[in-house]
Scaffold this motif. Structure first.
Motif, mmCIF file in Angstrom:
data_model
loop_
_atom_site.group_PDB
_atom_site.id
_atom_site.type_symbol
_atom_site.label_atom_id
_atom_site.label_comp_id
_atom_site.label_asym_id
_atom_site.label_seq_id
_atom_site.Cartn_x
_atom_site.Cartn_y
_atom_site.Cartn_z
ATOM 1 N N SER A 47 12.995 2.477 7.733
ATOM 2 C CA SER A 47 13.076 3.887 7.354
ATOM 3 C C SER A 47 12.215 4.186 6.132
ATOM 4 O O SER A 47 11.761 5.320 5.950
ATOM 5 N N PHE A 48 11.978 3.173 5.277
ATOM 6 C CA PHE A 48 11.137 3.376 4.106
ATOM 7 C C PHE A 48 10.478 2.069 3.712
ATOM 8 O O PHE A 48 10.888 0.976 4.137
ATOM 9 N N VAL A 49 9.433 2.189 2.884
ATOM 10 C CA VAL A 49 8.748 1.037 2.328
ATOM 11 C C VAL A 49 8.466 1.297 0.860
ATOM 12 O O VAL A 49 8.043 2.391 0.483
ATOM 13 N N LEU A 50 8.736 0.305 0.022
ATOM 14 C CA LEU A 50 8.399 0.354 -1.392
ATOM 15 C C LEU A 50 7.042 -0.314 -1.538
ATOM 16 O O LEU A 50 6.913 -1.528 -1.346
ATOM 17 N N THR A 51 6.026 0.468 -1.872
ATOM 18 C CA THR A 51 4.648 -0.010 -1.799
ATOM 19 C C THR A 51 4.075 -0.510 -3.115
ATOM 20 O O THR A 51 2.916 -0.928 -3.158
ATOM 21 N N GLY A 52 4.859 -0.473 -4.195
ATOM 22 C CA GLY A 52 4.324 -0.910 -5.478
ATOM 23 C C GLY A 52 3.095 -0.095 -5.852
ATOM 24 O O GLY A 52 3.088 1.131 -5.724
ATOM 25 N N ASP A 53 2.036 -0.780 -6.281
ATOM 26 C CA ASP A 53 0.778 -0.103 -6.606
ATOM 27 C C ASP A 53 -0.250 -0.231 -5.487
ATOM 28 O O ASP A 53 -1.378 0.246 -5.628
ATOM 29 N N ALA A 54 0.110 -0.895 -4.401
ATOM 30 C CA ALA A 54 -0.849 -1.076 -3.310
ATOM 31 C C ALA A 54 -1.212 0.262 -2.682
ATOM 32 O O ALA A 54 -2.393 0.590 -2.515
ATOM 33 N N LEU A 55 -0.208 1.043 -2.328
ATOM 34 C CA LEU A 55 -0.411 2.363 -1.741
ATOM 35 C C LEU A 55 0.359 3.377 -2.563
ATOM 36 O O LEU A 55 1.587 3.305 -2.661
ATOM 37 N N LEU A 56 -0.361 4.314 -3.166
ATOM 38 C CA LEU A 56 0.251 5.400 -3.917
ATOM 39 C C LEU A 56 0.170 6.676 -3.096
ATOM 40 O O LEU A 56 -0.451 6.705 -2.028
ATOM 41 N N ILE A 57 0.793 7.739 -3.560
ATOM 42 C CA ILE A 57 0.733 9.016 -2.846
ATOM 43 C C ILE A 57 -0.659 9.598 -3.031
ATOM 44 O O ILE A 57 -1.075 9.909 -4.150
ATOM 45 N N GLN A 58 -1.407 9.671 -1.929
ATOM 46 C CA GLN A 58 -2.792 10.153 -1.945
ATOM 47 C C GLN A 58 -3.675 9.350 -2.895
ATOM 48 O O GLN A 58 -4.552 9.883 -3.575
ATOM 49 N N GLY A 59 -3.441 8.049 -2.940
ATOM 50 C CA GLY A 59 -4.239 7.181 -3.779
ATOM 51 C C GLY A 59 -3.857 5.732 -3.574
ATOM 52 O O GLY A 59 -3.232 5.356 -2.577
ATOM 53 N N CYS A 60 -4.218 4.884 -4.558
ATOM 54 C CA CYS A 60 -3.887 3.459 -4.516
ATOM 55 C C CYS A 60 -4.086 2.885 -5.906
ATOM 56 O O CYS A 60 -4.643 3.540 -6.793
ATOM 57 N N GLY A 61 -3.632 1.678 -6.105
ATOM 58 C CA GLY A 61 -3.845 1.014 -7.380
ATOM 59 C C GLY A 61 -5.295 0.602 -7.559
ATOM 60 O O GLY A 61 -6.023 0.413 -6.580
ATOM 61 N N ARG A 62 -5.706 0.477 -8.803
ATOM 62 C CA ARG A 62 -7.075 0.046 -9.113
ATOM 63 C C ARG A 62 -7.265 -1.404 -8.677
ATOM 64 O O ARG A 62 -6.292 -2.157 -8.526
ATOM 65 N N THR A 63 -8.507 -1.821 -8.535
ATOM 66 C CA THR A 63 -8.791 -3.159 -8.009
ATOM 67 C C THR A 63 -9.736 -3.961 -8.893
ATOM 68 O O THR A 63 -10.320 -4.943 -8.445
ATOM 69 N N ASP A 64 -9.837 -3.577 -10.168
ATOM 70 C CA ASP A 64 -10.857 -4.176 -11.030
ATOM 71 C C ASP A 64 -10.313 -5.133 -12.080
ATOM 72 O O ASP A 64 -11.029 -5.484 -13.021
ATOM 73 N N PHE A 65 -9.064 -5.595 -11.963
ATOM 74 C CA PHE A 65 -8.540 -6.586 -12.888
ATOM 75 C C PHE A 65 -7.397 -7.339 -12.229
ATOM 76 O O PHE A 65 -6.968 -6.999 -11.125
ATOM 77 N N GLN A 66 -6.882 -8.402 -12.876
ATOM 78 C CA GLN A 66 -5.784 -9.227 -12.363
ATOM 79 C C GLN A 66 -6.076 -9.769 -10.961
ATOM 80 O O GLN A 66 -5.201 -9.804 -10.102
ATOM 81 N N GLY A 67 -7.299 -10.204 -10.742
ATOM 82 C CA GLY A 67 -7.642 -10.755 -9.439
ATOM 83 C C GLY A 67 -7.739 -9.717 -8.345
ATOM 84 O O GLY A 67 -7.634 -10.044 -7.160
ATOM 85 N N GLY A 68 -7.935 -8.465 -8.732
ATOM 86 C CA GLY A 68 -8.004 -7.389 -7.750
ATOM 87 C C GLY A 68 -9.221 -7.504 -6.843
ATOM 88 O O GLY A 68 -10.225 -8.113 -7.198
ATOM 89 N N SER A 69 -9.108 -6.890 -5.672
ATOM 90 C CA SER A 69 -10.203 -6.910 -4.705
ATOM 91 C C SER A 69 -10.071 -5.694 -3.807
ATOM 92 O O SER A 69 -9.047 -5.522 -3.136
ATOM 93 N N ALA A 70 -11.099 -4.851 -3.796
ATOM 94 C CA ALA A 70 -11.069 -3.671 -2.935
ATOM 95 C C ALA A 70 -11.007 -4.072 -1.469
ATOM 96 O O ALA A 70 -10.296 -3.452 -0.673
ATOM 97 N N GLU A 71 -11.733 -5.110 -1.105
ATOM 98 C CA GLU A 71 -11.707 -5.574 0.283
ATOM 99 C C GLU A 71 -10.304 -6.018 0.692
ATOM 100 O O GLU A 71 -9.821 -5.653 1.773
ATOM 101 N N HIS A 72 -9.661 -6.793 -0.180
ATOM 102 C CA HIS A 72 -8.321 -7.270 0.138
ATOM 103 C C HIS A 72 -7.315 -6.131 0.195
ATOM 104 O O HIS A 72 -6.415 -6.131 1.053
#
Length: 243
Positions: free
Chosen positions: A136-161
């Motif tokens: 019924s719901f999913v807690l997405t953390g910073d992976a998927l935000l409302i009309q956005g997403c978390g940044r991918t430029d630190f802490q081992g981030g990767s836009a591809e991943h």
């Protein structure tokens, strides 16, 4: 075996940190057994969270983090001091300390209800999302935000991943599944998989992985203000540095 009662939804309360991080903490509980979990607790809001638990007559089983946050210190250490039987949880991929670590496909059980772990790296290497047992719901953390997403430029981030994570693990859920993110800066409280799949300006609307990589590379974001304090503390489950 986990029992899911379709006629009785999981208890859920969304709590907001207005002090700076704009974090949503989620209190989830089994309405029959009263066992509960707190997802993404914030250190400065622990008293509020425990008051909610007490007023609802709940039994706090787990304090869970979607990842090692860079904008606030987790409240799990302080919660454990007040509720010694509570155990902390984070993903094994985060390499952070916790009582228990989880990986893709694991199930976090509280009472007769549970959350299914989805590995969603890209914002950080250790990001996970949590899907309700009835989807019924999913807690997405910073992976998927409302009309956005978390940044991918630190802490081992990767836009591809991150693109692959969202499309394979989250956009594959039913379109009716409610999306509850870890943050929102525009007073929005929820979205849906269908809405984000259709119109998320970074990840939805038919955007390709190459489109997404280009979008994320052009954001030119400021360095997170609290990252140098928050991340080391969160790698210790919120335990203060004693040095």
């Amino acid at each position: 075996m986990t029992i899911v009662r379709a006629d009785q939804p999981m208890g859920l309360k969304q709590l907001f940190d207005e002090t700076g991080s704009s974090t949503y903490t989620y209190l989830l509980w089994d309405t029959e057994t009263k066992d509960c979990v707190l997802v993404d607790p914030v250190d400065v809001k622990v008293d509020r969270d425990l008051k909610e638990v007490e007023e609802l007559g709940l039994n706090l089983i787990y304090g869970i983090n979607t990842h090692a946050h860079a904008d606030h210190i987790t409240g799990t250490h302080l919660l454990k001091q007040q509720v010694p039987t509570m155990k902390s949880i984070i993903s094994a991929a985060s390499q952070a300390k916790a009582d228990l670590t989880v990986a893709n496909g694991d199930r976090i059980v509280f009472g007769n209800r549970s959350l299914v772990v989805k590995s969603t790296p890209g914002h950080t290497e250790g990001c996970v999302s949590f899907v309700a047992d009835d989807e019924s719901f999913v807690l997405t953390g910073d992976a998927l935000l409302i009309q956005g997403c978390g940044r991918t430029d630190f802490q081992g981030g990767s836009a591809e991943h991150l693109y692959q994570s969202v499309h394979s693990q989250l956009f594959s859920l039913p379109k009716s599944t409610i999306v509850y993110p870890a943050h929102d800066y525009k007073s929005r409280t929820q979205s849906s998989i269908g809405a984000e799949l259709e119109s998320n300006p970074r990840l939805g609307g038919g955007k390709t992985q190459d489109d997404f990589v280009e979008i994320m590379a052009g954001l030119d974001l400021a360095y997170p203000k609290k990252i140098d304090v928050a991340v080391p503390a969160n790698m210790r489950c919120g335990v203060p540095d004693v040095e």
